[in-house]
Scaffold this motif. Structure first.
Motif, PDB file in Angstrom:
ATOM      1  N   ASN A  33      24.118  18.993   6.768  1.00 58.29           N
ATOM      2  CA  ASN A  33      23.548  17.992   5.885  1.00 58.29           C
ATOM      3  C   ASN A  33      23.266  16.750   6.727  1.00 58.29           C
ATOM      4  OD1 ASN A  33      22.874  16.719   3.309  1.00 58.29           O
ATOM      5  ND2 ASN A  33      24.739  15.523   3.623  1.00 58.29           N
ATOM      6  N   TYR A  34      22.089  16.146   6.527  1.00 59.25           N
ATOM      7  CA  TYR A  34      21.687  14.994   7.327  1.00 59.25           C
ATOM      8  C   TYR A  34      21.243  13.833   6.455  1.00 59.25           C
ATOM      9  CZ  TYR A  34      21.396  18.266  11.267  1.00 59.25           C
ATOM     10  OH  TYR A  34      21.682  19.195  12.246  1.00 59.25           O
ATOM     11  N   ALA A  35      21.465  12.636   6.948  1.00 58.39           N
ATOM     12  CA  ALA A  35      20.851  11.468   6.333  1.00 58.39           C
ATOM     13  C   ALA A  35      19.344  11.545   6.572  1.00 58.39           C
ATOM     14  CB  ALA A  35      21.414  10.193   6.949  1.00 58.39           C
ATOM     15  N   ASP A  36      18.577  11.054   5.615  1.00 55.49           N
ATOM     16  CA  ASP A  36      17.119  11.107   5.747  1.00 55.49           C
ATOM     17  C   ASP A  36      16.647  10.390   7.010  1.00 55.49           C
ATOM     18  OD1 ASP A  36      16.395  10.814   2.172  1.00 55.49           O
ATOM     19  OD2 ASP A  36      16.859  12.554   3.426  1.00 55.49           O
ATOM     20  N   SER A  37      17.348   9.347   7.394  1.00 56.13           N
ATOM     21  CA  SER A  37      16.920   8.531   8.528  1.00 56.13           C
ATOM     22  C   SER A  37      17.024   9.242   9.866  1.00 56.13           C
ATOM     23  CB  SER A  37      17.742   7.239   8.581  1.00 56.13           C
ATOM     24  OG  SER A  37      19.121   7.533   8.714  1.00 56.13           O
ATOM     25  N   VAL A  38      17.780  10.340   9.920  1.00 53.84           N
ATOM     26  CA  VAL A  38      17.964  11.034  11.202  1.00 53.84           C
ATOM     27  C   VAL A  38      17.392  12.445  11.195  1.00 53.84           C
ATOM     28  CG1 VAL A  38      20.037   9.666  11.629  1.00 53.84           C
ATOM     29  CG2 VAL A  38      20.255  11.998  10.726  1.00 53.84           C
ATOM     30  N   LYS A  39      16.917  12.900  10.053  1.00 55.38           N
ATOM     31  CA  LYS A  39      16.365  14.261   9.973  1.00 55.38           C
ATOM     32  C   LYS A  39      15.227  14.440  10.971  1.00 55.38           C
ATOM     33  CE  LYS A  39      17.514  15.419   5.185  1.00 55.38           C
ATOM     34  NZ  LYS A  39      17.000  15.620   3.803  1.00 55.38           N
ATOM     35  N   GLY A  40      15.275  15.551  11.667  1.00 53.45           N
ATOM     36  CA  GLY A  40      14.242  15.846  12.644  1.00 53.45           C
ATOM     37  C   GLY A  40      14.509  15.254  14.015  1.00 53.45           C
ATOM     38  N   ARG A  41      15.488  14.366  14.112  1.00 51.72           N
ATOM     39  CA  ARG A  41      15.817  13.737  15.405  1.00 51.72           C
ATOM     40  C   ARG A  41      17.223  14.110  15.881  1.00 51.72           C
ATOM     41  NH1 ARG A  41      16.240   8.322  15.751  1.00 51.72           N
ATOM     42  NH2 ARG A  41      16.886   8.074  13.558  1.00 51.72           N
ATOM     43  N   PHE A  42      18.162  14.211  14.939  1.00 49.16           N
ATOM     44  CA  PHE A  42      19.552  14.502  15.285  1.00 49.16           C
ATOM     45  C   PHE A  42      19.894  15.936  14.879  1.00 49.16           C
ATOM     46  CE2 PHE A  42      21.367   9.891  14.895  1.00 49.16           C
ATOM     47  CZ  PHE A  42      20.376   9.447  15.763  1.00 49.16           C
ATOM     48  N   THR A  43      20.785  16.557  15.645  1.00 48.34           N
ATOM     49  CA  THR A  43      21.264  17.896  15.329  1.00 48.34           C
ATOM     50  C   THR A  43      22.776  17.932  15.449  1.00 48.34           C
ATOM     51  OG1 THR A  43      19.232  18.904  16.178  1.00 48.34           O
ATOM     52  CG2 THR A  43      21.140  20.337  15.879  1.00 48.34           C
ATOM     53  N   ILE A  44      23.435  18.357  14.371  1.00 44.20           N
ATOM     54  CA  ILE A  44      24.880  18.500  14.385  1.00 44.20           C
ATOM     55  C   ILE A  44      25.223  19.967  14.585  1.00 44.20           C
ATOM     56  CG2 ILE A  44      25.109  18.764  11.871  1.00 44.20           C
ATOM     57  CD1 ILE A  44      27.728  17.119  12.105  1.00 44.20           C
ATOM     58  N   SER A  45      26.272  20.223  15.362  1.00 51.67           N
ATOM     59  CA  SER A  45      26.736  21.590  15.586  1.00 51.67           C
ATOM     60  C   SER A  45      28.234  21.549  15.822  1.00 51.67           C
ATOM     61  CB  SER A  45      26.013  22.215  16.783  1.00 51.67           C
ATOM     62  OG  SER A  45      26.277  21.486  17.974  1.00 51.67           O
ATOM     63  N   ARG A  46      28.866  22.726  15.810  1.00 49.53           N
ATOM     64  CA  ARG A  46      30.309  22.756  16.026  1.00 49.53           C
ATOM     65  C   ARG A  46      30.714  24.027  16.729  1.00 49.53           C
ATOM     66  NH1 ARG A  46      33.250  22.499  10.354  1.00 49.53           N
ATOM     67  NH2 ARG A  46      35.079  23.249  11.516  1.00 49.53           N
ATOM     68  N   ASP A  47      31.842  23.943  17.401  1.00 51.50           N
ATOM     69  CA  ASP A  47      32.476  25.092  18.044  1.00 51.50           C
ATOM     70  C   ASP A  47      33.816  25.268  17.351  1.00 51.50           C
ATOM     71  OD1 ASP A  47      33.923  26.826  19.664  1.00 51.50           O
ATOM     72  OD2 ASP A  47      33.058  26.071  21.504  1.00 51.50           O
ATOM     73  N   ASN A  48      33.888  26.230  16.448  1.00 54.37           N
ATOM     74  CA  ASN A  48      35.109  26.399  15.658  1.00 54.37           C
ATOM     75  C   ASN A  48      36.305  26.788  16.521  1.00 54.37           C
ATOM     76  OD1 ASN A  48      33.870  25.758  13.212  1.00 54.37           O
ATOM     77  ND2 ASN A  48      33.271  27.878  12.823  1.00 54.37           N
ATOM     78  N   ALA A  49      36.078  27.533  17.571  1.00 56.66           N
ATOM     79  CA  ALA A  49      37.183  27.953  18.446  1.00 56.66           C
ATOM     80  C   ALA A  49      37.833  26.761  19.137  1.00 56.66           C
ATOM     81  CB  ALA A  49      36.689  28.953  19.477  1.00 56.66           C
ATOM     82  N   ARG A  50      37.045  25.720  19.361  1.00 65.67           N
ATOM     83  CA  ARG A  50      37.547  24.515  20.041  1.00 65.67           C
ATOM     84  C   ARG A  50      37.753  23.346  19.089  1.00 65.67           C
ATOM     85  NH1 ARG A  50      34.327  27.060  23.872  1.00 65.67           N
ATOM     86  NH2 ARG A  50      35.211  27.149  25.969  1.00 65.67           N
ATOM     87  N   ASN A  51      37.539  23.568  17.790  1.00 65.86           N
ATOM     88  CA  ASN A  51      37.672  22.480  16.806  1.00 65.86           C
ATOM     89  C   ASN A  51      36.897  21.248  17.257  1.00 65.86           C
ATOM     90  OD1 ASN A  51      39.318  23.931  15.022  1.00 65.86           O
ATOM     91  ND2 ASN A  51      41.183  23.301  16.070  1.00 65.86           N
ATOM     92  N   THR A  52      35.685  21.481  17.699  1.00 64.39           N
ATOM     93  CA  THR A  52      34.858  20.414  18.249  1.00 64.39           C
ATOM     94  C   THR A  52      33.518  20.354  17.521  1.00 64.39           C
ATOM     95  OG1 THR A  52      35.881  20.635  20.422  1.00 64.39           O
ATOM     96  CG2 THR A  52      33.749  19.542  20.344  1.00 64.39           C
ATOM     97  N   VAL A  53      33.071  19.134  17.267  1.00 66.51           N
ATOM     98  CA  VAL A  53      31.774  18.919  16.645  1.00 66.51           C
ATOM     99  C   VAL A  53      30.923  18.076  17.586  1.00 66.51           C
ATOM    100  CG1 VAL A  53      32.535  16.857  15.376  1.00 66.51           C
ATOM    101  CG2 VAL A  53      30.587  18.205  14.530  1.00 66.51           C
ATOM    102  N   TYR A  54      29.628  18.359  17.595  1.00 65.97           N
ATOM    103  CA  TYR A  54      28.686  17.674  18.471  1.00 65.97           C
ATOM    104  C   TYR A  54      27.585  17.019  17.649  1.00 65.97           C
ATOM    105  CZ  TYR A  54      30.882  20.963  21.695  1.00 65.97           C
ATOM    106  OH  TYR A  54      31.799  21.703  22.413  1.00 65.97           O
ATOM    107  N   LEU A  55      26.998  15.978  18.209  1.00 66.69           N
ATOM    108  CA  LEU A  55      25.820  15.369  17.609  1.00 66.69           C
ATOM    109  C   LEU A  55      24.811  15.119  18.719  1.00 66.69           C
ATOM    110  CD1 LEU A  55      24.644  14.291  14.917  1.00 66.69           C
ATOM    111  CD2 LEU A  55      25.355  12.015  15.675  1.00 66.69           C
ATOM    112  N   GLN A  56      23.754  15.911  18.725  1.00 67.02           N
ATOM    113  CA  GLN A  56      22.666  15.713  19.674  1.00 67.02           C
ATOM    114  C   GLN A  56      21.676  14.745  19.057  1.00 67.02           C
ATOM    115  OE1 GLN A  56      22.190  16.953  22.877  1.00 67.02           O
ATOM    116  NE2 GLN A  56      20.441  15.541  22.908  1.00 67.02           N
TER     117      GLN A  56
END
Length: 121
Positions: free
Chosen positions: A58-81
């Motif tokens: 889920n993204y805020a409208d202001s960042v849609k198309g520019r930001f990408t969120i992802s996660r690595d469940n094995a490492r309990n880590t979340v990323y924001l590109q």
């Protein structure tokens, strides 16, 4: 103890990119939703993006198309590109997670300490 540790903030010119990381560590049993929020000076903290353990985003409208969120469940880590950064993206970015500790019953919400992102024009 459980903590969220963010990294990857910094200073970048408009149009540039940054990648934020947030790792949850400690006596963790389960991590549900993870996300990023931001707070600019004089403004309220606002949602940037969230991702469930199943990968629904889920993204805020202001960042849609520019930001990408992802996660690595094995490492309990979340990323924001973050690509195509704009000066109005300047803020302290906070990691957030719903998690349950080992031996715990309930989920609770916790925050990281924040990382500064500054975009120059």
């Amino acid at each position: 103890q459980v903590q969220l540790v963010e990294s990857g903030g910094g200073l970048v010119q408009a149009g540039g990119s940054l990648r934020l990381s947030c790792a949850a560590s400690g006596t963790i049993s389960v991590v549900n939703a993870m996300g990023w929020y931001r707070q600019a000076p004089g403004k309220q903290r606002e949602l940037v993006a969230t991702v469930t353990s199943g990968g629904t985003t889920n993204y805020a409208d202001s960042v849609k198309g520019r930001f990408t969120i992802s996660r690595d469940n094995a490492r309990n880590t979340v990323y924001l590109q973050m690509n195509g950064l704009k000066p109005e993206d300047t803020a302290v970015y906070y990691c957030n997670a719903d998690l349950r500790r080992i031996g715990g019953i309930h989920f609770y919400n916790t925050w990281g300490q924040g990382t500064q992102v500054t975009v120059s024009s």
